[in-house]
Design a protein around this motif. Structure first.
Motif, PDB file in Angstrom:
ATOM      1  N   GLY A 591       0.798  -1.231   0.000  1.00  0.00           N
ATOM      2  CA  GLY A 591       0.000   0.000   0.000  1.00  0.00           C
ATOM      3  C   GLY A 591       0.821   1.266   0.000  1.00  0.00           C
ATOM      4  O   GLY A 591       0.265   2.371   0.100  1.00  0.00           O
ATOM      5  N   LEU A 592       2.159   1.140  -0.127  1.00  0.00           N
ATOM      6  CA  LEU A 592       3.039   2.303  -0.055  1.00  0.00           C
ATOM      7  C   LEU A 592       2.721   3.386  -1.081  1.00  0.00           C
ATOM      8  O   LEU A 592       2.733   4.578  -0.736  1.00  0.00           O
ATOM      9  CB  LEU A 592       4.497   1.851  -0.180  1.00  0.00           C
ATOM     10  CG  LEU A 592       5.555   2.953  -0.087  1.00  0.00           C
ATOM     11  CD1 LEU A 592       5.455   3.679   1.246  1.00  0.00           C
ATOM     12  CD2 LEU A 592       6.951   2.371  -0.283  1.00  0.00           C
ATOM     13  N   PRO A 593       2.439   3.056  -2.363  1.00  0.00           N
ATOM     14  CA  PRO A 593       2.142   4.136  -3.317  1.00  0.00           C
ATOM     15  C   PRO A 593       0.961   5.002  -2.886  1.00  0.00           C
ATOM     16  O   PRO A 593       0.998   6.225  -3.029  1.00  0.00           O
ATOM     17  CB  PRO A 593       1.842   3.376  -4.622  1.00  0.00           C
ATOM     18  CG  PRO A 593       2.551   2.076  -4.471  1.00  0.00           C
ATOM     19  CD  PRO A 593       2.471   1.736  -3.026  1.00  0.00           C
ATOM     20  N   TRP A 594      -0.074   4.380  -2.344  1.00  0.00           N
ATOM     21  CA  TRP A 594      -1.274   5.119  -1.956  1.00  0.00           C
ATOM     22  C   TRP A 594      -1.026   5.943  -0.697  1.00  0.00           C
ATOM     23  O   TRP A 594      -1.536   7.064  -0.576  1.00  0.00           O
ATOM     24  CB  TRP A 594      -2.428   4.145  -1.741  1.00  0.00           C
ATOM     25  CG  TRP A 594      -2.516   3.130  -2.829  1.00  0.00           C
ATOM     26  CD1 TRP A 594      -1.986   1.877  -2.839  1.00  0.00           C
ATOM     27  CD2 TRP A 594      -3.136   3.296  -4.110  1.00  0.00           C
ATOM     28  NE1 TRP A 594      -2.244   1.251  -4.033  1.00  0.00           N
ATOM     29  CE2 TRP A 594      -2.957   2.099  -4.835  1.00  0.00           C
ATOM     30  CE3 TRP A 594      -3.844   4.339  -4.705  1.00  0.00           C
ATOM     31  CZ2 TRP A 594      -3.451   1.910  -6.123  1.00  0.00           C
ATOM     32  CZ3 TRP A 594      -4.335   4.152  -5.985  1.00  0.00           C
ATOM     33  CH2 TRP A 594      -4.125   2.958  -6.680  1.00  0.00           C
ATOM     34  N   LEU A 595      -0.253   5.404   0.243  1.00  0.00           N
ATOM     35  CA  LEU A 595       0.066   6.151   1.455  1.00  0.00           C
ATOM     36  C   LEU A 595       0.953   7.346   1.136  1.00  0.00           C
ATOM     37  O   LEU A 595       0.810   8.416   1.744  1.00  0.00           O
ATOM     38  CB  LEU A 595       0.755   5.229   2.463  1.00  0.00           C
ATOM     39  CG  LEU A 595      -0.106   4.075   3.010  1.00  0.00           C
ATOM     40  CD1 LEU A 595       0.730   3.164   3.900  1.00  0.00           C
ATOM     41  CD2 LEU A 595      -1.305   4.614   3.777  1.00  0.00           C
ATOM     42  N   ALA A 596       1.864   7.192   0.191  1.00  0.00           N
ATOM     43  CA  ALA A 596       2.698   8.322  -0.226  1.00  0.00           C
ATOM     44  C   ALA A 596       1.845   9.429  -0.840  1.00  0.00           C
ATOM     45  O   ALA A 596       2.061  10.621  -0.583  1.00  0.00           O
ATOM     46  CB  ALA A 596       3.757   7.845  -1.217  1.00  0.00           C
ATOM     47  N   SER A 597       0.860   9.047  -1.640  1.00  0.00           N
ATOM     48  CA  SER A 597      -0.036  10.047  -2.232  1.00  0.00           C
ATOM     49  C   SER A 597      -0.841  10.760  -1.158  1.00  0.00           C
ATOM     50  O   SER A 597      -1.044  11.980  -1.215  1.00  0.00           O
ATOM     51  CB  SER A 597      -0.982   9.371  -3.233  1.00  0.00           C
ATOM     52  OG  SER A 597      -0.269   8.845  -4.334  1.00  0.00           O
ATOM     53  N   MET A 598      -1.317  10.008  -0.158  1.00  0.00           N
ATOM     54  CA  MET A 598      -2.077  10.624   0.927  1.00  0.00           C
ATOM     55  C   MET A 598      -1.244  11.676   1.646  1.00  0.00           C
ATOM     56  O   MET A 598      -1.733  12.760   1.987  1.00  0.00           O
ATOM     57  CB  MET A 598      -2.538   9.555   1.915  1.00  0.00           C
ATOM     58  CG  MET A 598      -3.360  10.109   3.071  1.00  0.00           C
ATOM     59  SD  MET A 598      -3.484   8.990   4.483  1.00  0.00           S
ATOM     60  CE  MET A 598      -1.794   9.057   5.087  1.00  0.00           C
ATOM     61  N   ALA A 599       0.034  11.372   1.898  1.00  0.00           N
ATOM     62  CA  ALA A 599       0.911  12.329   2.568  1.00  0.00           C
ATOM     63  C   ALA A 599       1.039  13.614   1.758  1.00  0.00           C
ATOM     64  O   ALA A 599       1.053  14.723   2.321  1.00  0.00           O
ATOM     65  CB  ALA A 599       2.280  11.698   2.801  1.00  0.00           C
ATOM     66  N   VAL A 600       1.119  13.487   0.420  1.00  0.00           N
ATOM     67  CA  VAL A 600       1.205  14.677  -0.438  1.00  0.00           C
ATOM     68  C   VAL A 600      -0.077  15.495  -0.333  1.00  0.00           C
ATOM     69  O   VAL A 600      -0.033  16.733  -0.216  1.00  0.00           O
ATOM     70  CB  VAL A 600       1.470  14.262  -1.897  1.00  0.00           C
ATOM     71  CG1 VAL A 600       1.402  15.482  -2.818  1.00  0.00           C
ATOM     72  CG2 VAL A 600       2.827  13.591  -2.022  1.00  0.00           C
ATOM     73  N   PHE A 601      -1.246  14.842  -0.351  1.00  0.00           N
ATOM     74  CA  PHE A 601      -2.517  15.560  -0.283  1.00  0.00           C
ATOM     75  C   PHE A 601      -2.646  16.340   1.028  1.00  0.00           C
ATOM     76  O   PHE A 601      -3.116  17.485   1.034  1.00  0.00           O
ATOM     77  CB  PHE A 601      -3.691  14.588  -0.422  1.00  0.00           C
ATOM     78  CG  PHE A 601      -3.712  13.830  -1.715  1.00  0.00           C
ATOM     79  CD1 PHE A 601      -3.303  14.421  -2.890  1.00  0.00           C
ATOM     80  CD2 PHE A 601      -4.147  12.513  -1.758  1.00  0.00           C
ATOM     81  CE1 PHE A 601      -3.308  13.728  -4.088  1.00  0.00           C
ATOM     82  CE2 PHE A 601      -4.165  11.805  -2.942  1.00  0.00           C
ATOM     83  CZ  PHE A 601      -3.745  12.409  -4.101  1.00  0.00           C
ATOM     84  N   VAL A 602      -2.249  15.723   2.130  1.00  0.00           N
ATOM     85  CA  VAL A 602      -2.342  16.399   3.420  1.00  0.00           C
ATOM     86  C   VAL A 602      -1.422  17.618   3.450  1.00  0.00           C
ATOM     87  O   VAL A 602      -1.811  18.713   3.901  1.00  0.00           O
ATOM     88  CB  VAL A 602      -1.994  15.427   4.565  1.00  0.00           C
ATOM     89  CG1 VAL A 602      -1.905  16.167   5.898  1.00  0.00           C
ATOM     90  CG2 VAL A 602      -3.037  14.312   4.663  1.00  0.00           C
ATOM     91  N   ALA A 603      -0.201  17.457   2.945  1.00  0.00           N
ATOM     92  CA  ALA A 603       0.741  18.577   2.919  1.00  0.00           C
ATOM     93  C   ALA A 603       0.215  19.711   2.038  1.00  0.00           C
ATOM     94  O   ALA A 603       0.304  20.898   2.401  1.00  0.00           O
ATOM     95  CB  ALA A 603       2.104  18.097   2.430  1.00  0.00           C
ATOM     96  N   MET A 604      -0.347  19.372   0.871  1.00  0.00           N
ATOM     97  CA  MET A 604      -0.861  20.403  -0.027  1.00  0.00           C
ATOM     98  C   MET A 604      -2.100  21.090   0.549  1.00  0.00           C
ATOM     99  O   MET A 604      -2.325  22.282   0.315  1.00  0.00           O
ATOM    100  CB  MET A 604      -1.191  19.794  -1.393  1.00  0.00           C
ATOM    101  CG  MET A 604       0.025  19.253  -2.146  1.00  0.00           C
ATOM    102  SD  MET A 604       1.335  20.477  -2.417  1.00  0.00           S
ATOM    103  CE  MET A 604       2.516  19.973  -1.161  1.00  0.00           C
TER     104      MET A 604
END
Length: 640
Positions: A591-604
Motif C-alpha cells: 500500500g506504499l504508493p497510496w500512502l505516499a499520495s495521501m501524505a502529499v494531499f495532506v501537505a498540499m
C-alpha cells in the motif's frame, strides 16, 4: 428589438473600440504586422477606461449582491483588458424565449448551449484517448518476453508438469523442452485463466507487470521531457495563431501515432520499445496544447461572465468524464478477448483517426470555429517593440531560414514572458505548483491501479472496470462542483477535493496490511472518494486561476500549468512506478504508493489553507477580484 436588461446595463459600463483598418492585400509582413496595425488604431482613439459593476466582478461564482453605483467621471479606474460578452452568448440571450430557457436551465446546461462544438470535440478526444488507453497497456504487456521459469518452482502465470506426465499431456513440446525436462516443465496457463501472465512470450505474471510498469514509466518520462518544449510553443500558438490550429495538429498526430503502433506489432522487442518511445514523444508533444486550447475556448465563450465561466469548466469536465465511461464500454470487449496480436486493433484506428480529422475540419455541423479575438492582442500587453518594427520593415527581404529563426526567437521570448506572467502573482504561482504536486500524487498511484488489481488476481478486463468507475466519480464531482463554486466559492470546492483525495487514497493504502479488506478499501476509497475529490478539484482550480490574468493571456496561463505539471512529473513522477511499487511486495509495502499520495494531499491541503488565510492576500495580475473579494474594496489590496 430591445436589448436584454443585463446586456443594456453592461453596455453602460463597457466601451468597445472600432475595428482596425484591414491589412492591404499583397503585403508581405511578419506575424506581428497586423498586431502593429491594431496598435495604431488604438492610438487614434481616446484612452479606454471602464469600470465593471460589482455584480459582474465574480471570481468563483459568488455574487456579492451589490447594486450598480454611479461613478464620478473624474475618477477613472484603468482596465488592462476589454472583457466583453462573447457573440455566441450575446446571440443566445437575444430573444425572450432564449433568455427564459437559459435562466431556468441550470449552470452546465446553459454552458452546453453556448459552446456545443467545443464540448463535442472534448468528448471525442477524451473518448478516443481512453478507448485506446487500457488496450494500449494490454498491448505493452503482450509484447513482454522473458525466459521460461525453472521447474518445479513455476511462477504465477504458469503451471508445473511433472516428468511422468510429460508424454500424457495434450500440450506440444519442442525437443529442447523435452531434453531439459528432468524436473518437469513449466507451461503457460490458459489466457482466459485469472492467473494468465498477459503475454504469450513470458509465463511470469509478476515479471510482465513489473516490466510493463517500468517501460510505461520511463517512456512517459522521456515523452514529458520533449513535451515540455512543445508546451512553450503551444502556449504562444494558442494566443497568437489561434486555438483551432493547435487542435487540428493534434488530430493529425493521432494518425501518425496509430500508424507507428500498428507497425510496432511486427517488430522485435528492442525495436518495439524504441517505437513506443517515438510514438509517446509525438503524442505528448502534439497533445500538450489540447487542454490549454480547450480551456482557452471556454474562457473565450464566457468572456465577461465569470459565472458562465465556472459553469463552462464544470461542463467541460463533466463531458470529458462522460466520454471516459463510454470509452470503457467500447474498449471492454477488446480486453475481454485477450488479444495477443494487436495489429487488428491499431490498423482500423488509423482509419478512425482520418475520419475524425475530416469531421472536425471540414463538416459544417461539427467543424470547430476559431474563438480567439484577435482584436484583444495589442501593445497594451507589451507585445510590440522597436525590434519588432525593424523586423516588419525587413521581413520581405529575409530568407526562409532567417524567417524561421525570427519566429523561434519570438516564441522563446514570449515563452519566458509566461514565467513572468505567473511570477507577478504569488498566489497564482503557488496554486499552480500546489496543483501540479497534487496531480503527480494522483497519477502516480492511479496509474498503478490496473497492476494493483491484477496482482490481487483480477482478470484483465475486470481490472479495467476501475477506469469507468473512476470517471463516474469524476462526473459526480464535476456535477457537484458547479453549485459548490456558485454558492460556496472555488476555494471551498478545491479544499473539499483535497480532503476527499486524502481520505480515499489513505484508505486504499491500508489495504496492504489489511489484505482481506483490500478490494473494498480500493473501490470505496480510491475509486469512490478519490475520484469525486478530483472531480471537484479540476473545475475549481481552473476557476481560481483563469480570472487572475487577462483574456489575451489565457493560452499562456494554461500552457504554463502544463509546463509546471511536466516539470514536477520529471522531478518526482518516477518515484511511484520505480520506487514505491513492487509487484511481489506484501503488507505495508503493497500500500506504499497510496500512502505516499495521501501524505502529499495532506501537505498540499495545509499549504492551500495558508494561501487562503488573511495573512496571504495578493492582488491578481488582472485587476478584477482576489479570492472572491471585490477589487473596489480595500480587501483587494495586498497585505502582509
Amino acid at each position: 428589438m430591445a436589448s436584454p436588461p443585463f446586456m443594456a446595463q453592461q453596455q453602460q459600463w463597457m466601451m468597445v473600440p472600432e475595428a482596425p483598418a484591414q491589412q492591404p492585400s499583397g503585403s508581405s509582413l511578419p506575424p506581428v504586422a497586423p498586431l502593429r496595425q491594431l496598435v495604431h488604431s488604438f492610438q487614434q482613439q481616446p484612452s479606454l477606461r471602464q469600470v465593471y459593476p460589482p455584480q459582474l466582478n465574480q471570481l468563483d461564482g459568488r455574487s456579492h449582491g451589490a447594486s450598480p453605483v454611479q461613478v464620478n467621471p473624474s475618477v477613472e479606474v484603468s482596465r488592462h483588458d476589454v472583457d466583453s460578452l462573447h457573440p455566441a452568448f450575446a446571440q443566445a440571450m437575444a430573444t425572450k424565449s432564449s433568455r427564459k430557457q437559459l435562466k431556468g436551465s441550470g449552470g452546465m446546461r446553459r454552458a452546453m448551449m453556448i459552446m456545443p462544438k467545443v464540448l463535442l470535440f472534448a468528448f471525442w478526444q477524451q473518448f478516443y484517448a481512453y478507448f485506446s488507453g487500457d488496450p494500449f497497456n494490454a498491448f505493452v504487456s503482450s509484447m513482454i518476453s522473458c525466459p521460461r521459469p525453472a521447474p518445479p518452482n513455476c511462477s504465477i502465470g504458469s503451471s508445473w508438469v511433472s516428468p511422468e506426465n510429460l508424454h500424457s499431456s495434450a500440450l506440444d513440446y519442442s525437443e529442447d523442452d523435452l531434453m531439459n525436462a528432468s524436473n518437469g516443465i513449466c507451461v503457460p496457463v490458459d489466457k482466459y485463466h485469472s492467473a494468465w501472465s498477459l503475454s504469450d512470450k513470458c509465463m511470469d505474471k509478476d515479471e510482465v507487470l513489473q516490466q510493463t510498469t517500468r517501460i510505461n514509466g520511463i517512456n512517459g518520462w522521456i515523452a514529458c521531457f520533449f513535451g515540455l518544449f512543445a508546451v512553450f510553443i503551444a502556449g504562444q500558438a494558442i494566443d497568437v495563431v489561434g486555438r483551432r490550429p493547435v487542435l487540428m495538429l493534434f488530430l493529425s498526430s493521432n494518425i501518425v501515432v496509430k500508424a507507428i503502433l500498428f507497425a510496432s506489432t511486427f517488430m522485435s522487442h528492442a525495436s518495439f520499445v524504441l517505437a513506443l518511445s517515438v510514438q509517446n514523444i509525438i503524442e505528448v508533444a502534439f497533445a500538450a496544447g489540447v487542454e490549454p486550447a480547450m480551456n482557452s475556448m471556454v474562457t473565450d465563450y464566457s468572456r465577461g461572465n465569470e459565472e458562465l465561466r465556472g459553469d463552462g469548466f464544470a461542463a467541460l469536465g463533466f463531458i470529458m468524464h462522460l466520454a471516459d465511461v463510454f470509452a470503457f464500454f467500447a474498449g471492454y470487449p477488446v480486453l475481454k478477448v485477450h488479444m495477443t496480436d494487436y495489429a487488428w486493433f491499431w490498423g482500423p484506428l488509423i482509419v478512425v483517426s482520418l475520419i475524425a480529422f475530416v469531421l472536425f475540419n471540414y463538416i459544417p455541423c461539427s467543424k470547430l470555429e476559431e474563438t480567439l479575438d484577435k482584436s484583444a492582442e495589442s501593445n497594451k500587453l507589451g507585445l510590440i517593440t522597436e525590434e519588432d518594427e525593424e523586423a516588419e520593415r525587413t521581413w520581405g527581404n529575409k530568407t526562409c531560414p532567417q524567417k524561421m529563426c525570427h519566429v523561434l526567437k519570438v516564441l522563446f521570448k514570449e515563452s519566458i514572458a509566461g514565467f513572468h506572467l505567473v511570477g507577478t502573482d504569488p498566489f497564482l504561482a503557488q496554486i499552480i505548483v500546489l496543483n501540479a504536486l497534487v496531480g503527480q500524487a494522483i497519477g502516480g498511484s492511479w496509474n498503478l491501479a490496473g497492476a494493483y488489481l491484477l496482482g490481487w488476481g483480477y482478470e484483465q478486463a475486470n481490472a479495467s472496470l476501475a477506469r469507468p468507475a473512476w470517471h463516474l466519480g469524476l462526473m459526480l464531482g464535476a456535477a457537484f462542483s458547479s453549485p459548490i463554486i456558485r454558492f460556496c466559492g472555488a476555494q471551498t470546492a478545491f479544499g473539499a477535493g483535497l480532503i476527499l483525495l486524502a481520505l480515499g487514497f489513505g484508505a486504499c493504502g491500508m489495504g496492504g496490511p489489511l489484505a482481506e479488506q483490500a478490494e473494498m478499501l480500493f473501490w470505496c476509497g480510491t475509486v469512490g472518494l478519490g475520484s469525486t475529490g478530483q472531480g471537484l478539484l479540476i473545475p475549481s482550480f481552473n476557476a481560481l486561476i483563469s480570472v487572475r490574468v487577462h483574456d489575451a493571456e489565457q493560452g499562456k496561463l494554461f500552457s504554463f500549468v502544463i509546463v509546471i505539471n511536466t516539470i514536477c512529473g520529471l522531478a518526482v513522477g518516477q518515484l511511484w512506478p520505480q520506487k514505491f511499487y513492487d509487484a511481489r511486495s506484501s503488507g505495508w509495502s503493497k500500500g506504499l504508493p497510496w500512502l505516499a499520495s495521501m501524505a502529499v494531499f495532506v501537505a498540499m491541503l495545509l499549504w492551500f489553507l495558508v494561501l487562503c488565510s488573511p495573512i496571504c492576500r495578493w492582488r491578481p495580475r488582472k485587476e478584477e477580484s482576489d479570492c472572491g473579494e471585490d477589487d473596489s474594496s480595500e480587501g483587494s489590496e495586498s497585505e502582509g
